[in-house]
Design a protein around this motif. Sequence first.
Motif, short mmCIF file in Angstrom:
data_model
loop_
_atom_site.label_atom_id
_atom_site.label_comp_id
_atom_site.label_asym_id
_atom_site.label_seq_id
_atom_site.Cartn_x
_atom_site.Cartn_y
_atom_site.Cartn_z
N UNK A 149 52.04 54.38 49.42
CA UNK A 149 52.03 55.06 48.12
C UNK A 149 51.21 54.26 47.11
N UNK A 150 51.36 52.94 47.12
CA UNK A 150 50.63 52.10 46.18
C UNK A 150 49.13 52.10 46.49
N UNK A 187 60.42 41.64 46.21
CA UNK A 187 59.34 40.67 46.42
C UNK A 187 58.06 41.12 45.73
N UNK A 188 57.67 42.38 45.95
CA UNK A 188 56.41 42.89 45.38
C UNK A 188 56.51 42.94 43.85
N UNK A 189 57.65 43.35 43.33
CA UNK A 189 57.83 43.42 41.88
C UNK A 189 57.69 42.03 41.26
N UNK A 190 58.33 41.03 41.87
CA UNK A 190 58.25 39.66 41.35
C UNK A 190 56.82 39.11 41.43
N UNK A 204 62.85 54.51 35.22
CA UNK A 204 63.30 55.78 35.80
C UNK A 204 63.89 55.60 37.20
N UNK A 205 63.19 54.91 38.15
CA UNK A 205 63.79 54.73 39.47
C UNK A 205 65.01 53.83 39.46
N UNK A 212 56.88 51.63 40.60
CA UNK A 212 57.94 52.51 40.10
C UNK A 212 57.82 53.90 40.72
N UNK A 213 56.60 54.39 40.82
CA UNK A 213 56.35 55.71 41.43
C UNK A 213 56.77 55.70 42.90
#
Length: 681
Positions: free
Chosen positions: A319-320, A366-369, A20-21, A341-342
């Motif tokens: 947020x996380x 970086x955080x996603x990986x 979605x994002x 994603x949120x």
Amino acid sequence: MNGYIAYNLKKEWHNLILWAPVLQGAGILVYFSLSFEPNLTTIILIFLLVLSLFAVIVFYYRKYLILLLIIALLFLGFISAVIKTRLTSTHTINQKIYVKNIIAKVKEINKKGSYEQLLLSEVQNISKIGNIKITVRTKVEENVDIGDRVTLSAVLFPPNIAPAEYSYDFARISYFQKISAVGFATSTVTLYQKANSKKFHEYIESFRQYIYSNLQKNMNKLHANITAALLIGKKDGIDKNVMNVIRNAGIAHLFVISGLHLAFVSNLFFLLFRNAFALSETITLKYNIKKISATICIVPTIFYLLITGMQISAQRAFIMVTLVVIAVLLERKYNSLTSIAFAAFGILLFQPESILKPSFQMSFSAVLALIASYQISTEKLPTGKTIKYFISILLSSTVASLATMTYTIYNFNYISIGGVVTNLVAIPIITLLTIPMGIIYVILIPFKFEWLISGAIEYSIDVVLRLSEKVANVKYSTLYVHSIYPAAVIIITIGLLWLCLWQRSWRFWGLVIIAIGIFIGIFYQIPDILVVSNNAATQENDGLLYSLTKKNRNFISVAWAKQNGQLKALHYKNYNREDKRLSCDDFGCIYRSAGKSVLIAYKQESIVQNCDKIDLVIQLNKFIYPVCNTSVIRYDDLEIYGTHSIWLSSKKIKIKRIRSDRPWHLSGLNAFIQHRKAELA
């Protein structure tokens, strides 16, 4: 092939929400890539028409529901960017102006090397102006604080547009920060009126400034500025040479407020509150102290977020962290991919322009990986705790570096090879010592005991700096790389997302997509000529950029050189050698490549002599030139439209200019139109 995709999508139906994002961001990028400002009413009407059409189709064919959602998310991103631009509506000055005895409110105070920089708001004596950013090399009275009104005289300029095609566009950033002008003070900044009361954000900024001043008192200047960057996001005070060492050593990411900071604050107060409640047997038996502590710890976490300056990486982390607390309260399992994603969706909804900032790109990639690689690293690492810890640092540093490399090259034109080695030492010191001690230092300030740990913080910083200097000085530890196409960046990003967001084996098709993006990026063609009203540079047969002026160290020349993978532009020692593309005389220069010739004219005599012999004229000084049938880039065009990038090929001459007719560039174009009207009159 359709069956293969449909099968995998069916198996990963629950992961579609993660995209979605991504679709929202795609809509935002479409908006910022336009060469014109779209009409809001027209866009809404088109969307309603398309949405109605697809709604009818979905009513009869439910399988097309996903297409309807895709269109809605793309439009959401696009329209949020349009609305944010309209709501911002910053009025920017269009020319250099001198202002005397203006009165304004102090919004921010930052150290910038040996001088100070003020962000001023509510400016009086100048009509239709928002914030102004002032460099003060004179003096600021000692009792001036956030929220006070000051008086000063200054020289103001419009915010600078990007010096090159893919450079940092300060004009666009300033527009969204409501900065109408930048400049420097020509008088002492004196107190006009002390603030009787302050707004909430002014109290927060005052506290940030108080922390910064406290650090300056208890530490030497170097350590105080680095600690301020690590703790509250005030980086401007760090010496330029020291910051270059930090970047070249590959540890600049440690100076970004991130999940490490917010998680430490959240966990610290969670433990404090939980242990405090546990002292009472009645409270422990009657209430769920874990949930109560988790809820209360959000308050100090929010406060810390505010005093860090609300950086994008800090917003993502907050947020996380908040979603972790919510998971605890609801007794649900926390999902890291859903939380990131949120976070991306929320930030892009309210700050769509952030997608163009390096901080957003590098923080989320970086955080996603790291999240995607976590299960591999935890399952296959050795069992020894110490060995496992350092190997995990090595792996996480490598993963994060690879994930952010594209954005580092695109935004900064370099790769730090030595960063992997530096991070092995720097990460444990910064994460386990410097940052925790720094946060405790801030907590101790009200009790006047902060000085007890200032020495330990300084020592930890010294160790990291000494290592960084050694790594940065190693030959080839930092590689400078030429620019890459935005299309290549987008393709690599899609590949990274494909690799990280899916869970099944088809995720590894992302590596193929990344490889395609890298291949496209490698073949970016550097402009043959780069020219602005007071500067010009040309690419020679050796592939290097040479300056036609002596301004090879100014901001524009350095930006041009970096986009060509150089530290600085070179100088022509001899303009008229046979192995050079450029030949010059007293009136101008002629650049020849790919069967085309371009005249860079300093005087009108050069145009008279060469008018019929060349394919393009660039007027590099203000003079009246004779009628010439050849295409001309006028001196006024260079002044108004900024840098012109010129590519020569056997078929055509391609020209791109920086300034557009978007709102963040509009003031310069309006000045240009007024100037043209005055000429014709």
